[in-house]
Structures are given as structure tokens and as C-alpha cells.
Write an enzyme that holds these catalytic residues in place. Structure first.
Site, PDB file in Angstrom:
ATOM      1  N   ASP A   8       0.935  -1.137   0.063  1.00 15.29           N
ATOM      2  CA  ASP A   8       0.046  -0.021  -0.029  1.00 15.29           C
ATOM      3  C   ASP A   8       0.953   1.189   0.209  1.00 15.29           C
ATOM      4  OD1 ASP A   8      -2.200   1.710   0.492  1.00 15.29           O
ATOM      5  OD2 ASP A   8      -1.736   1.625   2.643  1.00 15.29           O
ATOM      6  N   ASP A  10      -0.416   5.347   1.030  1.00 14.77           N
ATOM      7  CA  ASP A  10      -0.465   6.261   2.026  1.00 14.77           C
ATOM      8  C   ASP A  10      -0.868   5.322   3.657  1.00 14.77           C
ATOM      9  OD1 ASP A  10      -1.069   8.961   0.978  1.00 14.77           O
ATOM     10  OD2 ASP A  10      -2.341   7.501  -0.176  1.00 14.77           O
TER      11      ASP A  10
END
EC number: 3.1.3.-
Length: 220
Positions: A8, A10
Site C-alpha cells: 500500500d 498512504d
């Protein structure tokens, strides 16, 4: 056997999420209100249509200038991010993955401009063979589409992928895609309730990648 890692962005590679929440909390407090994490946590890692300043208006019972508040939010966030670096252990994991011959991808609910810009700023853009963002799919996390597309473009099956996530929506997406998932929550998401994952780390600096892979592969 794990052949690829999919990260991922953020809150996982770069902790944008803590700064974003704290900036909004500052603005809410300046207007005599608060933004509960129980409310904000539901939209972390996805693209839900939550509008914080509309929520603030509801809490205080008066209209606000959204344009001014949005500009203030951007300025304060940018200021905070000027000196932000990758979270502890991220670079070590990327280097270890390359040494182990693993494929490396990224799957983010944010748009490509946002992700690529920040990755270039912290010098990690070239570490990823595949970068899938909101620009590539119809639905972002918790829909598994981003992870499935990343696996496809890396040339591996979902079962051969290990996803790294910091959010509840992200971990749901990874597991729905049929991948193993390690959660590495940040200051904000660490307080949320995760349901389905294979291992939890407080930081990637907590355990060497090779040891983590041995542990996960032994679960098969």
C-alpha cells in the site's frame, strides 16, 4: 510460496494519514469541534465520499467557506510533509525483496500523480515494477481490484503475493484478493479494529523480511 510483495502507499510507506488526520483535527478544534477517529477511520484507505467540512458544519450548526478551509488544509499538510521520510524499515524491506529475487508492486487507492510524486520525493519510485492506483480501476479498496491487477501485471497469482497494509479497508481488499496480508498500522490506524490478516507488525524494522517470509510460508 510467496513470489511478490505488494505495498500500500498512504500510511504504510509514507505516513500521510497521520498528518492528514491531525491537520483536520486542528481545523475542527479551531472551530470548537472534533473529528472522531471512529468517523475518520472508516474512510482511511478508500475513496468514500466523506466530506469533512460538511461534517464540521453539521457539528457546529453553521455554514463555512469550504474553499478557504480546503486551501488551509493543503497548506498545513504540505508543510508537515516537507521533511517526512519513509516509515522505519520500508527501504530495508525493498532492498531485501530485491536481494531475494521477489517482484515488487504497489496498490493504492490514491491517484497516480499523488503516489508517484511522493515516491519520487523520498527516492523510492524506481523500486516498484508495477504501480496500480485509483486511475487504473473502477473501484478502489476494500474492493480487491487493485490487488488483483497488480498481481496480474507482476505475472504472479494472488496466492503468491504478500500484501502490506496499514488500514482496515486495505487489509480487507488484500484478503478478498486471496493474498496473505501483513498489517503495519501507523499512529492513527493502530487504534482501529482489524479483522482478517496473517501477521501484525508495529514497524517493518521489527522483523527482517526473510524471517517474516519464513514464518508466513510455514503457515501453508
Amino acid at each position: 510460496m510467496i513470489k511478490a510483495l505488494i505495498f500500500d502507499f498512504d500510511g504504510l510507506i509514507l505516513d500521510t494519514e497521520t498528518h492528514e488526520y491531525e491537520v483536520l483535527q486542528e481545523i475542527f478544534e479551531e472551530h470548537g469541534s472534533v473529528l472522531p477517529l471512529s468517523v475518520w477511520g472508516k474512510v482511511i484507505g478508500t475513496a468514500a465520499g466523506f466530506r469533512p467540512f460538511e461534517y464540521l458544519e453539521e457539528q457546529i450548526g453553521k455554514k463555512l467557506n469550504h474553499e478557504e478551509l480546503t486551501q488551509l488544509r493543503r497548506e498545513r499538510f504540505a508543510k508537515r510533509m516537507e521533511s517526512e521520510k519513509a516509515r522505519p524499515g520500508v527501504e530495508a524491506y525493498l532492498n531485501a525483496a530485491k536481494d531475494l529475487g521477489l517482484k515488487i508492486g504497489l496498490a493504492s487507492s490514491s491517484d497516480y500523480k499523488w503516489v508517484s510524486g511522493h515516491l519520487k520525493q523520498i527516492g523510492l519510485f524506481d523500486d516498484f515494477e508495477v504501480i496500480q492506483t485509483a486511475d487504473d480501476v473502477e473501484e478502489v479498496k476494500p474492493n480487491p481490484e487493485l490487488y488483483l491487477l497488480a498481481a496480474k501485471n507482476l505475472g504472479v497469482s494472488p496466492a503468491e503475493c504478500l500484501a502490506f497494509e496499514d488500514s482496515v479497508n486495505g487489509s480487507i481488499a488484500a484478503k478478498r484478493a486471496g493474498m496473505k496480508c501483513v498489517i503495519v498500522p501507523n499512529k492513527v490506524t493502530g487504534t482501529l479494529m482489524f479483522e482478517d490478516y496473517d501477521h501484525r507488525l508495529e514497524s517493518m524494522a521489527e522483523m527482517e523480511l526473510a524471517l517474516l517470509l519464513d514464518h508466513l510460508n510455514s503457515q501453508n
